[in-house]
Design a protein around this motif. Structure first.
Motif, PDB file in Angstrom:
ATOM      1  N   UNK A  96       0.831  -1.205   0.000  1.00  0.00           N
ATOM      2  CA  UNK A  96       0.000   0.000   0.000  1.00  0.00           C
ATOM      3  C   UNK A  96       0.863   1.251   0.000  1.00  0.00           C
ATOM      4  N   UNK A  97       1.914   1.247   0.816  1.00  0.00           N
ATOM      5  CA  UNK A  97       2.808   2.410   0.843  1.00  0.00           C
ATOM      6  C   UNK A  97       3.523   2.569  -0.497  1.00  0.00           C
ATOM      7  N   UNK A  98       4.023   1.450  -1.036  1.00  0.00           N
ATOM      8  CA  UNK A  98       4.771   1.514  -2.291  1.00  0.00           C
ATOM      9  C   UNK A  98       3.914   2.054  -3.438  1.00  0.00           C
ATOM     10  N   UNK A  99       2.626   1.702  -3.454  1.00  0.00           N
ATOM     11  CA  UNK A  99       1.761   2.153  -4.544  1.00  0.00           C
ATOM     12  C   UNK A  99       1.080   3.492  -4.263  1.00  0.00           C
ATOM     13  N   UNK A 100       1.206   3.992  -3.029  1.00  0.00           N
ATOM     14  CA  UNK A 100       0.656   5.317  -2.719  1.00  0.00           C
ATOM     15  C   UNK A 100       1.676   6.413  -2.976  1.00  0.00           C
ATOM     16  N   UNK A 101       2.949   6.092  -2.839  1.00  0.00           N
ATOM     17  CA  UNK A 101       4.015   7.090  -2.907  1.00  0.00           C
ATOM     18  C   UNK A 101       4.900   6.827  -4.127  1.00  0.00           C
ATOM     19  N   UNK A 102       5.122   7.866  -4.921  1.00  0.00           N
ATOM     20  CA  UNK A 102       6.054   7.755  -6.044  1.00  0.00           C
ATOM     21  C   UNK A 102       6.908   9.012  -6.048  1.00  0.00           C
ATOM     22  N   UNK A 103       8.127   8.872  -5.545  1.00  0.00           N
ATOM     23  CA  UNK A 103       8.986  10.046  -5.412  1.00  0.00           C
ATOM     24  C   UNK A 103       8.373  11.027  -4.440  1.00  0.00           C
ATOM     25  N   UNK A 104       8.157  12.246  -4.891  1.00  0.00           N
ATOM     26  CA  UNK A 104       7.541  13.272  -4.046  1.00  0.00           C
ATOM     27  C   UNK A 104       6.031  13.342  -4.223  1.00  0.00           C
ATOM     28  N   UNK A 105       5.494  12.490  -5.074  1.00  0.00           N
ATOM     29  CA  UNK A 105       4.062  12.512  -5.337  1.00  0.00           C
ATOM     30  C   UNK A 105       3.352  11.459  -4.486  1.00  0.00           C
ATOM     31  N   UNK A 106       2.166  11.817  -4.029  1.00  0.00           N
ATOM     32  CA  UNK A 106       1.341  10.901  -3.250  1.00  0.00           C
ATOM     33  C   UNK A 106      -0.032  10.833  -3.905  1.00  0.00           C
ATOM     34  N   UNK A 107      -0.524   9.615  -4.166  1.00  0.00           N
ATOM     35  CA  UNK A 107      -1.844   9.451  -4.765  1.00  0.00           C
ATOM     36  C   UNK A 107      -2.594   8.356  -4.017  1.00  0.00           C
ATOM     37  N   UNK A 108      -3.610   8.766  -3.266  1.00  0.00           N
ATOM     38  CA  UNK A 108      -4.387   7.800  -2.491  1.00  0.00           C
ATOM     39  C   UNK A 108      -5.888   7.926  -2.761  1.00  0.00           C
ATOM     40  N   UNK A 109      -6.255   8.764  -3.731  1.00  0.00           N
ATOM     41  CA  UNK A 109      -7.671   9.003  -4.002  1.00  0.00           C
ATOM     42  C   UNK A 109      -8.296   7.980  -4.918  1.00  0.00           C
ATOM     43  N   UNK A 112       6.139  11.460   5.347  1.00  0.00           N
ATOM     44  CA  UNK A 112       6.676  10.092   5.439  1.00  0.00           C
ATOM     45  C   UNK A 112       7.284   9.833   6.805  1.00  0.00           C
ATOM     46  N   UNK A 113       6.640  10.331   7.827  1.00  0.00           N
ATOM     47  CA  UNK A 113       7.152  10.203   9.195  1.00  0.00           C
ATOM     48  C   UNK A 113       6.524   9.004   9.866  1.00  0.00           C
ATOM     49  N   UNK A 114       7.360   8.119  10.428  1.00  0.00           N
ATOM     50  CA  UNK A 114       6.851   6.930  11.096  1.00  0.00           C
ATOM     51  C   UNK A 114       5.882   7.280  12.217  1.00  0.00           C
ATOM     52  N   UNK A 115       6.055   8.445  12.841  1.00  0.00           N
ATOM     53  CA  UNK A 115       5.166   8.838  13.932  1.00  0.00           C
ATOM     54  C   UNK A 115       3.737   9.075  13.465  1.00  0.00           C
ATOM     55  N   UNK A 160      -6.317   0.404   6.930  1.00  0.00           N
ATOM     56  CA  UNK A 160      -5.146   0.507   6.064  1.00  0.00           C
ATOM     57  C   UNK A 160      -5.182   1.807   5.266  1.00  0.00           C
ATOM     58  N   UNK A 161      -6.357   2.170   4.755  1.00  0.00           N
ATOM     59  CA  UNK A 161      -6.482   3.444   4.042  1.00  0.00           C
ATOM     60  C   UNK A 161      -6.095   4.608   4.951  1.00  0.00           C
ATOM     61  N   UNK A 162      -6.594   4.570   6.199  1.00  0.00           N
ATOM     62  CA  UNK A 162      -6.309   5.667   7.122  1.00  0.00           C
ATOM     63  C   UNK A 162      -4.819   5.732   7.461  1.00  0.00           C
ATOM     64  N   UNK A 163      -4.220   4.576   7.704  1.00  0.00           N
ATOM     65  CA  UNK A 163      -2.800   4.541   8.048  1.00  0.00           C
ATOM     66  C   UNK A 163      -1.947   5.111   6.929  1.00  0.00           C
ATOM     67  N   UNK A 164      -2.157   4.611   5.732  1.00  0.00           N
ATOM     68  CA  UNK A 164      -1.312   5.025   4.620  1.00  0.00           C
ATOM     69  C   UNK A 164      -1.560   6.479   4.241  1.00  0.00           C
ATOM     70  N   UNK A 165      -2.805   6.890   4.264  1.00  0.00           N
ATOM     71  CA  UNK A 165      -3.104   8.289   3.942  1.00  0.00           C
ATOM     72  C   UNK A 165      -2.418   9.224   4.925  1.00  0.00           C
ATOM     73  N   UNK A 166      -2.512   8.898   6.223  1.00  0.00           N
ATOM     74  CA  UNK A 166      -1.869   9.738   7.235  1.00  0.00           C
ATOM     75  C   UNK A 166      -0.349   9.717   7.073  1.00  0.00           C
ATOM     76  N   UNK A 167       0.186   8.543   6.833  1.00  0.00           N
ATOM     77  CA  UNK A 167       1.628   8.404   6.709  1.00  0.00           C
ATOM     78  C   UNK A 167       2.160   9.107   5.468  1.00  0.00           C
TER      79      UNK A 167
END
Length: 450
Positions: free
Chosen positions: A76-89, A126-129, A114-121
């Motif tokens: 989920x993280x790998x497919x949500x984040x691409x470089x500096x771009x984030x796409x979760x919609x 990209x902060x583990x917190x 999982x949606x909530x975790x990855x969207x927040x992250x």
């Protein structure tokens, strides 16, 4: 789920990978990178070649294997984040991946979490917190900027977070708990480096030792044995200046994990001996009882009858005399000790005594938090009934253990089930064993069963 749905999910996973222009090796490296960001060390250290084989199993249309919860998070993280771009919609690769997970059997609650975790992250640097609650995340962010200024309030919040996760063992999948605990483990490591003094330092050491111990136990449950051993060492180091009963608590947990990960009674016994020494120096009768009970188990497993019953006598003396003010109150008691004594009698060939003691233990351990221990005792009781000449009653009871093992997803009950099933081989043609085998397969072994 229907096979056509599983095959279509496998095709979609391949299509998502190819849409990004990734080979299997490219996706494996993306998973490695995600694991490093999310502090999932076992996967971060997994070779690309090993991950390629795992990805191939996910995409195999003939017999697709669903990604486990840990890999769901990383994909989920790998497919949500691409470089500096984030796409979760809606319509994103991430969104399509969530539909794949649903087709492969993930529950609606799991997908929502999982949606909530990855969207927040993915949307907060990209902060583990980002896995933590907003209040704790803000407090820890400030503390980690200047660790030497960490306050007792922040440490108390962190301790509560760790305790809340500990309370969910047996109720949530261990892979999910491992991911949830990772930020607390990392925060404890960083804060300890500043070596705070006084009461705050003591409380931080206690919180860190507890977090590391729980992380070690969870790593064992998900088969990360090297990480488990390392986390136990860190827990002992963090507890260096704490009361000796707290070190004994870590050692007793470590001993059991060592026993089941190495199958070596001598290796586990060495750790138990240290736990007993620490417990005897402490002011906790509860922890002395637990350490002596574990010593009795190791002696019984080695067929040292006199040592086993001497240790059990000492354990009962401490259990019978402990007061409510004990610093380890609630961690051990008569119900647990009945189970240990029953197991000792089982190993020493005293099946009748074992059966009555294990029955009493099972009746006493009724709290939901004790589900894993109930599963272990249930398997031991089934073995006692088998050795007392009641194989059908043993198999019937083992059905309860299978249900508990499936619900908790803990490894030790599964190990115990396998031990009893091996002793049922003489009755393998009986219907009651066939029914048990079907239940074991459906609940524990079939794809998507756990």
């Amino acid at each position: 789920m229907p096979e056509p749905v599983r095959r279509n999910a496998a095709r979609t996973l391949r299509a998502l990978r190819e849409r990004r222009g990734w080979s299997w090796a490219d996706e494996a490296r993306a998973i490695n990178d995600a694991a490093r960001v999310l502090a999932i060390e076992a996967v971060a250290r997994t070779s690309v070649a090993s991950l390629v084989r795992t990805i191939a199993r996910w995409e195999c249309e003939g017999k697709p294997v669903a990604p486990g919860e840990r890999y769901q998070l990383l994909l989920a993280y790998a497919f949500a984040v691409r470089g500096n771009d984030v796409a979760v919609g809606r319509g994103s690769d991430f969104d399509e991946l969530m539909s794949v997970f649903a087709d492969l059997g993930a529950s609606a609650d799991r997908i929502t979490a999982l949606r909530a975790q990855i969207t927040r992250l993915a949307t907060c640097g990209h902060n583990l917190l980002a896995f933590l609650s907003p209040g704790l995340r803000q407090s820890l962010s400030r503390a980690l900027t200047a660790p030497a200024t960490v306050s007792d309030e922040v440490v108390a919040q962190l301790a509560d977070f760790v305790a809340d996760l500990d309370a969910q063992i047996g109720g949530l999948p261990f892979a999910r708990l491992q991911v949830a605990l990772a930020p607390a483990v990392e925060a404890c490591r960083l804060l300890l480096e500043s070596n705070p003094a006084g009461p705050v330092g003591t409380q931080l050491s206690r919180t860190a030792a507890n977090a590391f111990m729980i992380a070690a136990r969870i790593a064992f449950e998900v088969r990360d044995f090297d990480i488990s051993a390392r986390m136990y060492r860190q827990a002992i180091n963090a507890a260096g200046q704490l009361p000796s009963w707290e070190r004994a608590a870590i050692r007793t947990s470590q001993a059991l994990v060592t026993l089941y990960s190495t199958r070596s009674v001598p290796a586990a016994r060495q750790i138990v001996d240290i736990a007993v020494r620490d417990a005897r120096r402490s002011d906790s009768r509860v922890m002395r009882a637990r350490a002596h009970a574990l010593l009795a188990e190791m002696a019984a497993r080695a067929n040292q009858e006199k040592q086993a019953f001497t240790a059990l006598h000492r354990a009962w003396a401490d259990v019978d005399r402990h007061a409510g003010a004990d610093p380890a109150a609630g961690r051990f008691g008569p119900g647990y000790l009945e189970g240990f004594e029953g197991l000792c009698n089982l190993h020493l060939g005293r099946g009748r005594e074992a059966e009555s003691q294990l029955t009493r233990s099972l009746a006493a351990l009724a709290h939901p938090r004790q589900a894993v221990q109930r599963a272990v005792i249930t398997a031991d009781l089934a073995l006692a009934r088998l050795r007392n000449g009641a194989p059908e009653a043993a198999a019937l009871l083992l059905h309860d253990c299978v249900d508990l093992a499936a619900a908790t997803q803990a490894r030790v009950p599964s190990i115990r089930i396998a031990e009893v099933r091996r002793e049922l081989r003489a009755w393998r043609t009986e219907a009651f064993v066939s029914d048990l085998d079907d239940h074991i397969y459906d609940a524990l072994l079939a794809p998507g069963s756990v």
